[in-house]
Design a protein around this motif. Structure first.
Motif, PDB file in Angstrom:
ATOM      1  N   ALA B 126      -3.975   4.300  -4.016  1.00 31.86           N
ATOM      2  CA  ALA B 126      -2.917   4.154  -3.483  1.00 31.86           C
ATOM      3  C   ALA B 126      -1.977   2.684  -3.603  1.00 31.86           C
ATOM      4  O   ALA B 126      -0.735   3.068  -3.362  1.00 31.86           O
ATOM      5  N   GLU B 127      -2.508   1.800  -4.452  1.00 30.17           N
ATOM      6  CA  GLU B 127      -1.700   0.303  -4.238  1.00 30.17           C
ATOM      7  C   GLU B 127      -0.241   0.876  -5.115  1.00 30.17           C
ATOM      8  O   GLU B 127       0.725   0.300  -5.102  1.00 30.17           O
ATOM      9  N   PRO B 128      -0.133   1.513  -6.202  1.00 27.11           N
ATOM     10  CA  PRO B 128       1.101   1.598  -6.695  1.00 27.11           C
ATOM     11  C   PRO B 128       2.045   2.987  -5.859  1.00 27.11           C
ATOM     12  O   PRO B 128       3.043   2.690  -5.890  1.00 27.11           O
ATOM     13  N   ILE B 129       1.669   3.534  -5.034  1.00 30.28           N
ATOM     14  CA  ILE B 129       2.822   4.283  -4.111  1.00 30.28           C
ATOM     15  C   ILE B 129       3.484   3.344  -3.386  1.00 30.28           C
ATOM     16  O   ILE B 129       4.571   3.133  -2.724  1.00 30.28           O
ATOM     17  N   LEU B 130       2.427   2.136  -2.622  1.00 28.41           N
ATOM     18  CA  LEU B 130       2.641   1.332  -1.809  1.00 28.41           C
ATOM     19  C   LEU B 130       3.708   0.062  -2.304  1.00 28.41           C
ATOM     20  O   LEU B 130       4.767  -0.085  -1.616  1.00 28.41           O
ATOM     21  N   ALA B 131       3.593   0.270  -3.753  1.00 27.20           N
ATOM     22  CA  ALA B 131       4.514  -1.216  -4.224  1.00 27.20           C
ATOM     23  C   ALA B 131       6.114  -0.666  -4.489  1.00 27.20           C
ATOM     24  O   ALA B 131       6.304  -0.959  -4.495  1.00 27.20           O
ATOM     25  N   GLN B 132       6.188   1.076  -4.198  1.00 19.20           N
ATOM     26  CA  GLN B 132       7.342   1.461  -4.061  1.00 19.20           C
ATOM     27  C   GLN B 132       8.409   0.683  -3.217  1.00 19.20           C
ATOM     28  O   GLN B 132       8.226   0.474  -2.211  1.00 19.20           O
ATOM     29  N   ASP B 133       9.727   0.635  -3.904  1.00 22.21           N
ATOM     30  CA  ASP B 133      10.427   0.508  -2.559  1.00 22.21           C
ATOM     31  C   ASP B 133      10.862   1.612  -1.567  1.00 22.21           C
ATOM     32  O   ASP B 133      10.568   1.068  -0.425  1.00 22.21           O
ATOM     33  N   ALA B 134      10.569   2.540  -1.451  1.00 18.75           N
ATOM     34  CA  ALA B 134      10.486   3.454  -0.787  1.00 18.75           C
ATOM     35  C   ALA B 134       9.344   3.855  -0.451  1.00 18.75           C
ATOM     36  O   ALA B 134       8.786   4.982  -0.908  1.00 18.75           O
ATOM     37  N   ARG B 135       8.702   3.683   0.529  1.00 19.70           N
ATOM     38  CA  ARG B 135       7.324   3.378   0.628  1.00 19.70           C
ATOM     39  C   ARG B 135       7.334   4.570   1.992  1.00 19.70           C
ATOM     40  O   ARG B 135       7.242   4.856   2.698  1.00 19.70           O
ATOM     41  N   PRO B 136       6.439   6.032   1.418  1.00 19.58           N
ATOM     42  CA  PRO B 136       5.699   7.106   2.379  1.00 19.58           C
ATOM     43  C   PRO B 136       5.321   6.509   3.478  1.00 19.58           C
ATOM     44  O   PRO B 136       4.940   5.789   3.675  1.00 19.58           O
ATOM     45  N   PRO B 137       5.349   7.467   4.443  1.00 15.57           N
ATOM     46  CA  PRO B 137       4.647   7.709   5.295  1.00 15.57           C
ATOM     47  C   PRO B 137       3.526   7.585   5.692  1.00 15.57           C
ATOM     48  O   PRO B 137       2.861   8.307   4.196  1.00 15.57           O
ATOM     49  N   GLY B 138       2.390   6.945   6.264  1.00 14.11           N
ATOM     50  CA  GLY B 138       0.946   6.754   5.816  1.00 14.11           C
ATOM     51  C   GLY B 138       0.353   8.131   5.375  1.00 14.11           C
ATOM     52  O   GLY B 138      -0.657   8.108   4.703  1.00 14.11           O
ATOM     53  N   ALA B 139       0.651   9.320   6.764  1.00 13.49           N
ATOM     54  CA  ALA B 139      -0.089  10.598   6.376  1.00 13.49           C
ATOM     55  C   ALA B 139      -0.112  11.280   4.767  1.00 13.49           C
ATOM     56  O   ALA B 139      -0.744  11.809   4.300  1.00 13.49           O
ATOM     57  N   ALA B 140       1.077  10.527   4.955  1.00 17.01           N
ATOM     58  CA  ALA B 140       1.587  11.110   3.021  1.00 17.01           C
ATOM     59  C   ALA B 140       1.115  10.361   2.607  1.00 17.01           C
ATOM     60  O   ALA B 140       0.768  11.347   1.396  1.00 17.01           O
ATOM     61  N   ILE B 141       0.559   8.998   2.077  1.00 18.12           N
ATOM     62  CA  ILE B 141      -0.256   8.753   1.374  1.00 18.12           C
ATOM     63  C   ILE B 141      -1.301   8.877   1.663  1.00 18.12           C
ATOM     64  O   ILE B 141      -1.952   9.403  -0.048  1.00 18.12           O
ATOM     65  N   GLY B 142      -2.905   9.026   2.259  1.00 18.23           N
ATOM     66  CA  GLY B 142      -3.290   9.909   2.535  1.00 18.23           C
ATOM     67  C   GLY B 142      -3.361  11.801   1.545  1.00 18.23           C
ATOM     68  O   GLY B 142      -4.262  11.731   0.816  1.00 18.23           O
ATOM     69  N   GLU B 143      -2.416  11.894   2.020  1.00 18.17           N
ATOM     70  CA  GLU B 143      -2.319  13.836   1.226  1.00 18.17           C
ATOM     71  C   GLU B 143      -1.449  13.814   0.081  1.00 18.17           C
ATOM     72  O   GLU B 143      -2.655  14.625  -0.899  1.00 18.17           O
TER      73      GLU B 143
END
Ligand SMILES: Nc1ncnc2c1ncn2[C@@H]1O[C@H](COP(=O)(O)OP(=O)(O)O)[C@@H](O)[C@H]1O
Ligand SMILES: Nc1ncnc2c1ncn2[C@@H]1O[C@H](COP(=O)(O)OP(=O)(O)O)[C@@H](O)[C@H]1O
Ligand code: SF4
Ligand code: SF4
Ligand SMILES: [Mg+2]
Ligand SMILES: [Mg+2]
Lengths: 329, 343
Positions: B126-143
């Motif tokens: 998940a780390e590279p996703i969280l490092a993005q400017d437009a961070r998606p909501p938590g549930a979407a990250i888990g998915e």
């Protein structure tokens, strides 16, 4: 010693590691022979037990590991239970060793000349000057340029490839009958690897030395070995002449292993894939240890352990390898 | 055919001098190491460029230059038409460059060292996703993490485990899942299977090929193993002491190698199908990169070297094989490409 005895005979070798959570068996009932002047390749994935088998032969198993069963005989004489001093004499005089990292065989504080001369004088009754002359001749033989000058240099003054040449000279200097070479080219670049393999082949042919060549590189085996043993989870699962084992493997693991190797000689869209991974020593499956990964496993494989038996030109430990179904396929 | 990645005359020099005081006292000169010395190539979208050569020839430095871990000493690196480094890069808006960088990822040889041992696999991916400017909501990250794990053949439950609970091949799958997290178009793979057993290597190579087909990925695939490069690459570049000495479509490079070093490398590869075959003897070693030979740096090992080779550096030129070769002998017509029949 009888004339017909093989140079090396390993018979039902079992190696154990006692741990706090029980005894791990790293090598089970491993048996094979090496004839005079023969090159036996030993292949298999990491953790299969190749190195520890080689270490048992040269009497260098790291404690707490120990030989828990079986015998190792050199020219008919048991060498698996010799007192340490006597084993040291066998190692060097009768069996030479070459490892992946040449620095494990060389003392960084001594010139290579001193190490060669000492080894020669320990094992052969020669004087200092004669030993030095022999050391220089050996360095020349293994392809060290300007050997008479470089003999007085230290290991760090040599490149990785040149160091492995020095180690070969050291392994050969007491004219042993067998060399145990454990991944001798794995740390080297391809062009250096090719030179070391050529050298090993030439030296052993010229001196009539047999080799147990442990490597995970089937290409090296294809070029070098007379016979091949494939190990899986501490056992030999197939053993036979190199060309047969490489081109007509019979054990499903050997078949998968050969198919998974990319080759410059041919093109395939996908490599043969053996799913899963080799089991850890504390979780070896029942019956045939390969059964959870085997595409051909039958019920019997889960319960009963297959022994090595003739299959085509090799011997394989598989319930199906010798069957008519397999031969028809 | 549009190039996604383009390097033009890229060089990188490292200062490997002894500390200043030692130099002053010992009378030693400054030492500069040309790790990469004028490398140019293009990688078309959706293709794999293989880069081979012996250790120290500059492969990893090329990889690090492309993903921005090193700055070039000279030359231009362009990605998707955007100059990332070199002349022209300054006029590109920083946001545009950042966007381009995010579209490339890197996979390393050692899946042990490149994964944080104290993080759960799901956090690593998940780390590279969280490092993005437009961070998606938590549930979407888990998915998304579960989707990525599935894509590389791991179970959703594996996300809760730590790296040490996995085998080498599975760890490399985790690295690949992490690399895919930002939906990159380009992945630099630096010896991704060199630490793996062959059967596990086959799993990873098959996975990488499936992902390339499915996602249209472009790869730079670095390896010292010619058979692996033969299997994965559309084109292959051969490096020697910081330079590309030959670059050609894979089939022609292997069937009709032109450069003497390429021939030597191919002769050196032990191959399964060559039981008992005798080939040309390989000789010599790679010279000290701090003191490279004059002219063509391969000349001390080359059976075709002449006076010109010892003084003049050969440039990469179009060859009859459909590739490019940097060799005077080939250029002068003294040396024809090896014909397929010989091998
Ligand atoms: N000192 C040790 N303590 C516990 N287990 C060991 C030790 N040395 C080796 N082993 C185990 O023995 C098995 C065989 O190892 P090894 O012979 O080195 O395999 P290979 O050379 O085929 O990669 C492995 O599972 C390894 O973990
Ligand atoms: N950060 C650095 N500082 C100094 N020298 C380096 C550095 N990185 C690489 N080098 C040197 O540059 C050369 C090329 O290295 P590298 O790109 O790692 O080669 P390869 O990946 O082909 O083995 C080598 O001689 C290496 O020692
Ligand atoms: S014994 Fe059974 S599981 Fe083992 S290799 Fe043969 S077919 Fe496969
Ligand atoms: S330029 Fe000369 S030395 Fe270099 S590879 Fe060609 S023939 Fe050999
Ligand atoms: Mg080993
Ligand atoms: Mg590298």
């Amino acid at each position: 010693m009888t004339a017909s005895a093989p140079l090396l005979a390993v018979d039902r070798l079992r190696i154990e590691f006692p741990t706090r959570r029980g005894t791990l068996v790293a090598v089970h009932d491993v048996s094979f022979e090496i004839a005079r002047g023969e090159v036996l390749g030993v292949v298999g994935e990491s953790g299969a037990g190749k190195s520890i088998t080689g270490a048992a032969i040269i009497g260098l198993i790291d404690p707490p590991g120990r030989i828990a069963g079986g015998e190792i005989r050199l020219e008919g004489r048991r060498i698996d239970a010799l007192p340490p001093a006597e084993m040291r004499r066998v190692r060097g005089r009768e069996i030479g060793a070459v490892f992946q990292d040449p620095l494990t065989s060389l003392n960084p504080l001594y010139t290579i000349g001193r190490q060669l001369v000492e080894t020669i004088r320990t094992h052969l009754s020669t004087g200092e000057a004669e030993a030095r002359a022999r050391a220089i001749a050996l360095l020349e033989e293994v392809g060290i340029p300007a050997a008479s000058r470089r003999i007085d240099q230290y290991p760090h003054q040599f490149s990785g490839g040149m160091r492995q040449r020095v180690v070969l000279a050291l392994a050969l200097c007491a004219q042993p009958k067998l060399i145990v070479a454990d991944e001798p080219t794995t740390a080297l670049d391809v062009s250096i690897q090719a030179q070391i393999i050529q050298l090993l082949k030439r030296l052993c042919r010229d001196h009539g030395t047999a080799v147990m060549l442990v490597t995970h590189d089937m290409g090296v085996i294809a070029e070098t070995a007379d016979r091949v043993a494939v190990m899986y989870a501490g056992r030999i699962v197939e053993i036979g002449p190199a060309a047969d084992l490489i081109h007509r493997p019979r054990h499903p693991y050997s078949i998968g292993l050969m198919g998974s190797i990319p080759s410059i000689g041919g093109s395939v869209e996908r490599l043969v894939q053996i799913d899963g991974a080799m089991p850890r020593l504390d979780a070896v499956p029942s019956g045939c240890a390969f059964h959870p990964r085997c595409p051909r496993a039958i019920e019997r494989c889960r319960r009963e352990l297959p022994e090595l038996r003739p299959a085509g030109a090799t011997r394989a430990a598989c319930w199906l390898a010798g069957s008519p179904v397999e031969q028809a396929a | 055919m549009s190039a996604l990645v383009r390097l033009t005359d890229v060089a990188r020099t490292f200062d490997v001098s002894a500390p200043w005081l030692d130099r002053a006292l010992g009378g030693k000169a400054r030492a500069l190491l040309r790790a990469v010395d004028g490398v140019s190539f293009e990688i078309p979208r959706g293709e794999t460029l293989g880069l081979v050569g012996e250790s120290g020839c500059g492969k990893s430095t090329v990889a690090r230059l492309i993903v921005g871990l090193h700055a070039p000493s000279r030359g231009t690196i362009e990605y998707d038409g955007v100059a990332l480094a070199g002349p022209g890069a300054d006029s590109v808006p920083a946001g545009r460059r950042r966007q381009a960088r995010r579209s490339m990822q890197m996979i390393f040889q050692d899946p042990y060292a490149s994964l944080n041992p104290r993080w759960r696999v799901s956090d690593i991916v998940a780390e590279p996703i969280l490092a993005q400017d437009a961070r998606p909501p938590g549930a979407a990250i888990g998915e998304r993490v579960r989707g990525l794990l599935a894509q590389v053949g791991l179970a959703a439950a594996d996300g809760a485990k730590y790296p040490h609970q996995f085998s080498g091949g599975q760890r490399q799958r985790i690295s690949i899942a992490r690399a895919l997290a930002t939906e990159p178009a380009f992945i630099v793979c630096d010896e991704p299977t060199s630490a793996l057993d062959v059967s596990v290597q086959a799993q990873v190579l098959n996975l990488m090929r499936d992902l390339q087909r499915r996602l249209g990925l472009t790869y730079l695939f670095i390896s010292h193993n010619l058979a692996v490069v033969h299997h994965v690459a559309d084109r292959v570049g051969v490096m020697y002491l910081g330079r590309i000495v030959e670059i050609a479509p894979t089939p022609s490079l292997f069937a009709a190698p032109a450069h003497p070093y390429t021939r030597m490398l191919l002769d050196a590869v032990p191959d399964l199908r060559m039981t008992g075959t005798a080939r040309t003897a390989v000789t010599g070693e790679v010279p000290n990169p701090l003191d490279p030979p004059s002219g063509c740096s391969f000349h001390p090992r080359c059976p075709f070297a002449d006076a010109r080779c010892r003084s003049e550096i050969p440039m990469l030129r179009d060859a009859s094989t459909g590739g490019k070769v940097a060799c005077h002998a080939v250029d002068e017509g003294r040396l024809a490409p090896r014909t397929p029949a010989v091998r």
